[in-house]
Design a protein around this motif. Structure first.
Motif, PDB file in Angstrom:
ATOM      1  N   UNK A  87      -1.124   7.505  -5.866  1.00 41.72           N
ATOM      2  CA  UNK A  87       0.167   7.900  -5.308  1.00 41.72           C
ATOM      3  C   UNK A  87       0.274   7.522  -3.831  1.00 41.72           C
ATOM      4  N   UNK A  88       1.487   7.209  -3.414  1.00 39.28           N
ATOM      5  CA  UNK A  88       1.772   6.877  -2.019  1.00 39.28           C
ATOM      6  C   UNK A  88       2.902   7.766  -1.533  1.00 39.28           C
ATOM      7  N   UNK A  89       2.796   8.234  -0.297  1.00 33.51           N
ATOM      8  CA  UNK A  89       3.898   8.979   0.296  1.00 33.51           C
ATOM      9  C   UNK A  89       5.101   8.057   0.448  1.00 33.51           C
ATOM     10  N   UNK A  90       6.279   8.573   0.116  1.00 33.70           N
ATOM     11  CA  UNK A  90       7.490   7.765   0.210  1.00 33.70           C
ATOM     12  C   UNK A  90       7.608   6.813  -0.962  1.00 33.70           C
ATOM     13  N   UNK A  91       7.954   5.559  -0.651  1.00 40.85           N
ATOM     14  CA  UNK A  91       8.128   4.527  -1.668  1.00 40.85           C
ATOM     15  C   UNK A  91       6.955   3.561  -1.611  1.00 40.85           C
ATOM     16  N   UNK A  92       6.317   3.342  -2.728  1.00 40.16           N
ATOM     17  CA  UNK A  92       5.158   2.458  -2.785  1.00 40.16           C
ATOM     18  C   UNK A  92       5.505   1.032  -2.364  1.00 40.16           C
ATOM     19  N   UNK A  93       6.779   0.657  -2.435  1.00 37.52           N
ATOM     20  CA  UNK A  93       7.194  -0.707  -2.090  1.00 37.52           C
ATOM     21  C   UNK A  93       7.502  -0.896  -0.612  1.00 37.52           C
ATOM     22  N   UNK A  94       7.361   0.161   0.193  1.00 36.81           N
ATOM     23  CA  UNK A  94       7.666   0.037   1.625  1.00 36.81           C
ATOM     24  C   UNK A  94       6.492   0.528   2.453  1.00 36.81           C
ATOM     25  N   UNK A  95       5.999  -0.333   3.322  1.00 35.54           N
ATOM     26  CA  UNK A  95       4.952   0.004   4.281  1.00 35.54           C
ATOM     27  C   UNK A  95       3.594   0.254   3.625  1.00 35.54           C
ATOM     28  N   UNK A  96       3.422  -0.207   2.392  1.00 37.90           N
ATOM     29  CA  UNK A  96       2.149   0.006   1.693  1.00 37.90           C
ATOM     30  C   UNK A  96       1.616  -1.286   1.079  1.00 37.90           C
ATOM     31  N   UNK A  97       2.173  -2.415   1.461  1.00 34.85           N
ATOM     32  CA  UNK A  97       1.859  -3.672   0.782  1.00 34.85           C
ATOM     33  C   UNK A  97       0.389  -4.054   0.902  1.00 34.85           C
ATOM     34  N   UNK A  98      -0.237  -3.737   2.048  1.00 33.35           N
ATOM     35  CA  UNK A  98      -1.643  -4.106   2.221  1.00 33.35           C
ATOM     36  C   UNK A  98      -2.531  -3.407   1.192  1.00 33.35           C
ATOM     37  N   UNK A  99      -2.241  -2.133   0.938  1.00 30.97           N
ATOM     38  CA  UNK A  99      -3.043  -1.385  -0.028  1.00 30.97           C
ATOM     39  C   UNK A  99      -2.715  -1.815  -1.452  1.00 30.97           C
ATOM     40  N   UNK A 100      -1.440  -2.014  -1.752  1.00 33.40           N
ATOM     41  CA  UNK A 100      -1.050  -2.431  -3.097  1.00 33.40           C
ATOM     42  C   UNK A 100      -1.666  -3.786  -3.432  1.00 33.40           C
ATOM     43  N   UNK A 101      -1.656  -4.696  -2.487  1.00 30.77           N
ATOM     44  CA  UNK A 101      -2.275  -6.003  -2.719  1.00 30.77           C
ATOM     45  C   UNK A 101      -3.771  -5.860  -3.007  1.00 30.77           C
ATOM     46  N   UNK A 102      -4.410  -4.934  -2.300  1.00 25.34           N
ATOM     47  CA  UNK A 102      -5.845  -4.721  -2.543  1.00 25.34           C
ATOM     48  C   UNK A 102      -6.076  -4.115  -3.923  1.00 25.34           C
ATOM     49  N   UNK A 103      -5.213  -3.217  -4.358  1.00 25.46           N
ATOM     50  CA  UNK A 103      -5.347  -2.642  -5.698  1.00 25.46           C
ATOM     51  C   UNK A 103      -5.237  -3.725  -6.772  1.00 25.46           C
ATOM     52  N   UNK A 104      -4.330  -4.663  -6.557  1.00 20.58           N
ATOM     53  CA  UNK A 104      -4.177  -5.763  -7.517  1.00 20.58           C
ATOM     54  C   UNK A 104      -5.434  -6.624  -7.540  1.00 20.58           C
ATOM     55  N   UNK A 105      -6.016  -6.869  -6.356  1.00 21.89           N
ATOM     56  CA  UNK A 105      -7.258  -7.656  -6.295  1.00 21.89           C
ATOM     57  C   UNK A 105      -8.395  -6.960  -7.041  1.00 21.89           C
ATOM     58  N   UNK A 106      -8.460  -5.646  -6.935  1.00 20.98           N
ATOM     59  CA  UNK A 106      -9.569  -4.897  -7.541  1.00 20.98           C
ATOM     60  C   UNK A 106      -9.351  -4.640  -9.022  1.00 20.98           C
ATOM     61  N   UNK A 107      -8.150  -4.151  -9.386  1.00 18.79           N
ATOM     62  CA  UNK A 107      -7.913  -3.689 -10.754  1.00 18.79           C
ATOM     63  C   UNK A 107      -7.175  -4.704 -11.627  1.00 18.79           C
ATOM     64  N   UNK A 108      -6.632  -5.764 -11.008  1.00 15.32           N
ATOM     65  CA  UNK A 108      -5.873  -6.733 -11.796  1.00 15.32           C
ATOM     66  C   UNK A 108      -4.447  -6.260 -11.996  1.00 15.32           C
ATOM     67  N   UNK A 109      -4.013  -6.171 -13.208  1.00 17.77           N
ATOM     68  CA  UNK A 109      -2.638  -5.778 -13.512  1.00 17.77           C
ATOM     69  C   UNK A 109      -2.421  -4.303 -13.182  1.00 17.77           C
ATOM     70  N   UNK A 110      -1.385  -4.022 -12.383  1.00 18.02           N
ATOM     71  CA  UNK A 110      -1.001  -2.633 -12.118  1.00 18.02           C
ATOM     72  C   UNK A 110       0.502  -2.487 -12.300  1.00 18.02           C
ATOM     73  N   UNK A 111       0.932  -1.278 -12.604  1.00 10.41           N
ATOM     74  CA  UNK A 111       2.355  -0.968 -12.720  1.00 10.41           C
ATOM     75  C   UNK A 111       2.797  -0.239 -11.453  1.00 10.41           C
ATOM     76  N   UNK A 112       3.945  -0.621 -10.931  1.00  8.33           N
ATOM     77  CA  UNK A 112       4.465  -0.026  -9.690  1.00  8.33           C
ATOM     78  C   UNK A 112       5.731   0.756  -9.998  1.00  8.33           C
ATOM     79  N   UNK A 113       5.752   2.021  -9.582  1.00 10.97           N
ATOM     80  CA  UNK A 113       6.923   2.875  -9.793  1.00 10.97           C
ATOM     81  C   UNK A 113       7.421   3.347  -8.431  1.00 10.97           C
ATOM     82  N   UNK A 114       8.649   3.008  -8.070  1.00 14.90           N
ATOM     83  CA  UNK A 114       9.143   3.330  -6.725  1.00 14.90           C
ATOM     84  C   UNK A 114       9.379   4.820  -6.536  1.00 14.90           C
ATOM     85  N   UNK A 115       9.466   5.215  -5.282  1.00 13.76           N
ATOM     86  CA  UNK A 115       9.802   6.584  -4.923  1.00 13.76           C
ATOM     87  C   UNK A 115      10.849   6.596  -3.832  1.00 13.76           C
TER      88      UNK A 115
END
Length: 231
Positions: A76-104
């Motif tokens: 989970x990310x505070x606020x919207x996962x698509x704003x101001x969190x790209x560095x972490x989301x990109x790292x999650x994709x590198x580690x886990x491969x396919x991920x689903x993103x749900x906005x907030x």
């Protein structure tokens, strides 16, 4: 293995969408920052929960990916996962491969609403990144010169003053670059949607020397009413 990155809103559980609630309830493992986990605390009963910080998040992700198997992971990310969190989301994709993103719902949306500043006539800028923000500073200048309102997330970095770019530093930066900060209207919101929420209203010049929470959003308000009746 299924991995979800979800936005849980600015802080109040009331701002967590029904879809995100269901995804968290259906999960087995949850990894998040303390403040973010507090927002969804009532949904975490019986879950395998990892509280992380910037310092240990990589270690936690690496440990979980080895043992996740067929379990369902939610980050989970505070606020919207698509704003101001790209560095972490990109790292999650590198580690886990396919991920689903749900906005907030983002704190920037709430701040704009409270200041009555329409986002479609504003520039939304985040300084909350670990990389250089020099281009973003220029983007801020251009937005103000072009007459846009600005909804801005500052960057707290107290251990490295050269990277610390909060309200006071922003006000000084704009003044030193020729802006009349005594005429620029500003709102600063802290702890949005929670019982600790505060609002400061004044001019950008008033921000110099003032300290605000890491959980704050700035609105530089240059909005003029332009209703359809006047078009």
């Amino acid at each position: 293995m299924s991995v979800f990155a979800v936005g849980v809103g600015p802080g109040s559980p009331k701002y967590v969408t029904e879809l995100v609630k269901q995804v968290v309830l259906d999960s087995d493992v949850v990894i998040g920052y303390k403040y973010t986990l507090q927002t969804i605390q009532s949904l975490l009963i019986g879950k395998e929960v990892y509280e992380i910080s910037m310092q240990n998040q990589e270690e936690a992700y690496q440990r979980v990916v080895k043992t996740l198997g067929q379990k369902k992971l939610v980050v989970p990310f505070t606020g919207d996962v698509n704003f101001s969190e790209s560095e972490v989301v990109d790292r999650l994709i590198e580690i886990f491969g396919e991920i689903s993103i749900i906005p907030g719902i983002s704190a920037t949306q709430v701040a704009a609403s409270k200041a009555k500043v329409p986002l479609d006539r504003s520039k939304v800028i985040t300084m909350h990144v670990t990389t250089s923000i020099e281009d973003k500073k220029l983007e801020l200048q251009k937005a103000i010169l072009d007459g846009f309102s600005v909804v801005l997330v500052p960057r707290p970095w107290p251990r490295e003053p050269t990277k610390h770019f909060m309200q006071s530093e922003i006000a000084q930066y704009l003044r030193k670059n020729g802006f009349d900060t005594e005429r620029l209207r500003v709102h600063v919101y802290e702890f949005l949607t929670t019982d600790k929420e505060t609002e400061f209203v004044g001019n950008v010049s008033d921000l110099e020397g003032r300290e605000f929470s890491d959980l704050s959003v700035i609105v530089i308000n240059q909005h003029n009413l332009e209703s359809y009746i006047n078009l």
